[in-house]
Design an enzyme around this catalytic site. Structure first.
Site, mmCIF file in Angstrom:
data_model
loop_
_atom_site.group_PDB
_atom_site.id
_atom_site.type_symbol
_atom_site.label_atom_id
_atom_site.label_comp_id
_atom_site.label_asym_id
_atom_site.label_seq_id
_atom_site.Cartn_x
_atom_site.Cartn_y
_atom_site.Cartn_z
ATOM 1 N N SER A 42 -58.395 102.970 49.400
ATOM 2 C CA SER A 42 -57.388 102.607 50.448
ATOM 3 C C SER A 42 -56.854 101.439 50.306
ATOM 4 O O SER A 42 -55.836 100.985 51.054
ATOM 5 C CB SER A 42 -58.295 102.406 52.002
ATOM 6 O OG SER A 42 -59.108 103.458 52.029
ATOM 7 N N HIS B 132 -54.562 108.756 47.844
ATOM 8 C CA HIS B 132 -54.834 108.479 49.023
ATOM 9 C C HIS B 132 -54.941 109.587 49.865
ATOM 10 O O HIS B 132 -53.897 109.670 50.794
ATOM 11 C CB HIS B 132 -54.158 107.218 49.456
ATOM 12 C CG HIS B 132 -54.755 106.521 50.695
ATOM 13 N ND1 HIS B 132 -53.819 105.523 51.436
ATOM 14 C CD2 HIS B 132 -55.881 106.481 51.140
ATOM 15 C CE1 HIS B 132 -54.660 105.180 52.247
ATOM 16 N NE2 HIS B 132 -55.834 105.817 52.244
ATOM 17 N N GLU C 199 -50.844 110.206 49.937
ATOM 18 C CA GLU C 199 -50.088 109.122 49.468
ATOM 19 C C GLU C 199 -50.287 108.806 47.996
ATOM 20 O O GLU C 199 -51.597 108.796 47.798
ATOM 21 C CB GLU C 199 -50.312 107.586 50.112
ATOM 22 C CG GLU C 199 -49.585 106.776 50.107
ATOM 23 C CD GLU C 199 -49.744 105.206 51.081
ATOM 24 O OE1 GLU C 199 -51.077 105.303 51.399
ATOM 25 O OE2 GLU C 199 -48.895 104.478 51.363
ATOM 26 N N ASN D 49 -51.418 101.364 54.961
ATOM 27 C CA ASN D 49 -52.001 100.633 55.407
ATOM 28 C C ASN D 49 -51.268 99.277 55.626
ATOM 29 O O ASN D 49 -51.588 98.233 56.785
ATOM 30 C CB ASN D 49 -53.462 100.328 54.911
ATOM 31 C CG ASN D 49 -54.412 101.318 55.062
ATOM 32 O OD1 ASN D 49 -54.543 101.699 56.299
ATOM 33 N ND2 ASN D 49 -55.212 101.657 53.922
HETATM 34 N N1 LIG Z 1 -63.011 107.003 55.546
HETATM 35 C C1 LIG Z 1 -61.917 107.073 55.555
HETATM 36 O O1 LIG Z 1 -61.079 107.269 56.744
HETATM 37 C C2 LIG Z 1 -61.046 106.905 54.379
HETATM 38 C C3 LIG Z 1 -59.688 107.229 54.606
HETATM 39 C C4 LIG Z 1 -59.052 107.203 53.025
HETATM 40 C C5 LIG Z 1 -59.536 106.586 52.165
HETATM 41 N N2 LIG Z 1 -60.888 106.080 52.198
HETATM 42 C C6 LIG Z 1 -61.404 105.912 50.909
HETATM 43 O O2 LIG Z 1 -62.308 106.712 50.426
HETATM 44 C C7 LIG Z 1 -63.393 106.094 49.723
HETATM 45 C C8 LIG Z 1 -64.727 106.575 49.935
HETATM 46 O O3 LIG Z 1 -64.747 106.398 51.544
HETATM 47 P P1 LIG Z 1 -65.785 107.250 52.574
HETATM 48 O O4 LIG Z 1 -65.288 106.894 53.921
HETATM 49 O O5 LIG Z 1 -65.925 108.663 52.028
HETATM 50 O O6 LIG Z 1 -67.164 106.572 52.231
HETATM 51 P P2 LIG Z 1 -68.827 107.109 52.478
HETATM 52 O O7 LIG Z 1 -69.569 106.001 52.609
HETATM 53 O O8 LIG Z 1 -68.685 108.122 53.622
HETATM 54 O O9 LIG Z 1 -68.927 108.111 51.160
HETATM 55 C C9 LIG Z 1 -69.157 107.423 50.003
HETATM 56 C C10 LIG Z 1 -70.181 108.297 49.096
HETATM 57 O O10 LIG Z 1 -70.160 107.801 47.902
HETATM 58 C C11 LIG Z 1 -71.501 108.054 47.172
HETATM 59 N N3 LIG Z 1 -71.841 107.278 46.208
HETATM 60 C C12 LIG Z 1 -72.158 105.891 46.069
HETATM 61 N N4 LIG Z 1 -72.267 105.561 44.677
HETATM 62 C C13 LIG Z 1 -72.006 106.592 44.251
HETATM 63 C C14 LIG Z 1 -71.936 106.778 42.697
HETATM 64 N N5 LIG Z 1 -72.319 105.928 41.665
HETATM 65 N N6 LIG Z 1 -71.635 107.886 42.229
HETATM 66 C C15 LIG Z 1 -71.045 109.130 43.197
HETATM 67 N N7 LIG Z 1 -71.203 108.866 44.337
HETATM 68 C C16 LIG Z 1 -71.601 107.727 44.863
HETATM 69 C C17 LIG Z 1 -72.364 107.534 48.511
HETATM 70 O O11 LIG Z 1 -73.766 108.071 48.543
HETATM 71 C C18 LIG Z 1 -71.627 108.462 49.686
HETATM 72 O O12 LIG Z 1 -72.227 109.703 49.915
HETATM 73 C C19 LIG Z 1 -63.224 104.839 49.812
HETATM 74 O O13 LIG Z 1 -62.487 103.964 48.803
HETATM 75 C C20 LIG Z 1 -62.420 104.615 50.851
HETATM 76 O O14 LIG Z 1 -61.555 103.271 51.101
HETATM 77 C C21 LIG Z 1 -61.599 106.372 53.393
#
Ligand SMILES: NC(=O)c1ccc[n+]([C@@H]2O[C@H](COP(=O)([O-])OP(=O)(O)OC[C@H]3O[C@@H](n4cnc5c(N)ncnc54)[C@H](O)[C@@H]3O)[C@@H](O)[C@H]2O)c1
Length: 288
Positions: A124, A145, A157, A195
């Site tokens: 993000s 994104h 995005e 953002n």
């Molecule tokens: N949550 C949102 O609304 C949102 C929106 C857009 C972008 N993002 C971006 O998406 C990304 C993930 O966010 P999220 O909210 O899904 O996080 P999350 O914490 O829900 O999920 C992350 C997952 O990655 C796993 N993980 C950790 N280390 C790992 C590895 N070495 N190999 C594989 N998996 C691994 C964790 O176990 C977890 O299941 C971030 O970069 C975040 O900024 C999030």
């Protein structure tokens, strides 16, 4: 190197959390063979459960037939071993938003993927140019994104690093279309477009509450009834997570060196109290 969109059949998704399960869902739904990778089996089990429930919702809405559901689920291959990426044509990284963690995961993925594969990050706020530089395929690296919840939101995005090739951009855009998503291009800059525009609005809404200009309900009502926003900025902040909002504001503040991105002290105070929004049961609002 021209990248044939039809040669992309197998897609790896790194991280099976909130975003990873949604991204895996939309690829499987669009007919792709999906390798879903997380560090422990229990995270994969949880993701498959979530995907199954979200597919049920689509069946109820008539977007998918009952018979199609098991076919979609069958396309998902949960793995903990990074070596499985050897047969992927495209990969999307969705691990937690920490530069050290993303760097480690991207290096490992880069080594495991075939040379031709494109590697995308769903970050993000982290610089796509910086992430591209940690791999040996910077010209085949890009930002993708997705928005939360992924199966519902149309926007992707698409962020081009300074190193990203025209072919990589074209293939990523075409892939988004195959998923039924609308790719919108942006160049790499702190907060991209989404953002950079959204967070100052949320921040200003928090300042209005902190300064006693209006209650959270009133701020949200002004934006919903007056500006036709489907959700008020503070409702949305609670949905995103107030800790995530503060982290992104800090990225904007540091990236631009401009005080207009200074996070509102009230946001920091709520985070310090553990009132992170919907996920912790309380933020600007209380959740039952
Ligand atoms: N949550 C949102 O609304 C949102 C929106 C857009 C972008 N993002 C971006 O998406 C990304 C993930 O966010 P999220 O909210 O899904 O996080 P999350 O914490 O829900 O999920 C992350 C997952 O990655 C796993 N993980 C950790 N280390 C790992 C590895 N070495 N190999 C594989 N998996 C691994 C964790 O176990 C977890 O299941 C971030 O970069 C975040 O900024 C999030």
């Amino acid at each position: 190197m021209t990248i044939q969109i039809d040669s992309i059949r197998t897609v790896a998704v790194l991280g099976a959390g909130t975003m990873g399960n949604g991204i895996a869902h939309v690829f499987a739904r669009a007919g792709y063979d999906v390798i879903l990778r997380d560090v422990e089996q229990r995270f994969l089990d949880r993701a498959l459960d979530t995907i199954s429930r979200n597919l049920d919702r689509e069946v109820k809405k008539g977007k998918l037939t009952e018979a199609e559901k098991p076919v979609v689920l069958q396309r998902l291959n949960p793995v903990t071993d990074m070596a499985a990426l050897a047969r992927a044509d495209f990969a999307v990284e969705a691990v937690p938003e920490r530069l050290d963690l993303k760097t480690a995961v991207l290096r490992e993925a880069d080594a495991a993927l075939p040379e031709r594969a494109i590697l995308a990050s769903n970050t993000s706020s982290i610089s796509i140019t910086t992430l591209a530089a940690v791999t040996k395929r910077p010209e085949r690296f890009i930002g993708m994104h997705f928005m939360n919840p992924v199966p519902v939101m149309t926007l992707v995005e698409v962020i081009r690093a300074i190193q990203t090739s025209d072919e990589t951009l074209a293939a990523t855009n075409a892939l988004c279309e195959k998923l039924g998503k609308k790719p919108i291009p942006a160049n790499d800059a702190p907060g991209f477009v989404s953002n950079r525009v959204l967070m100052p609005m949320i921040n200003e809404a928090a300042f209005c509450v902190m300064e006693g200009v209006a209650t959270p309900e009133a701020v949200d009502a002004v934006m919903k009834l007056g500006m036709n926003h489907p959700m008020g900025p503070l409702e949305l902040a609670d949905f995103i997570g107030l800790d995530v909002c503060v982290d992104i504001l800090d990225v904007l503040y540091k990236g631009f060196g401009d005080s207009k991105y200074r996070a509102c002290p009230l946001l920091r105070k709520l985070v310090a109290a553990g009132w992170l929004g919907r996920k912790s049961g309380r933020g600007f609002y209380k959740f039952a």
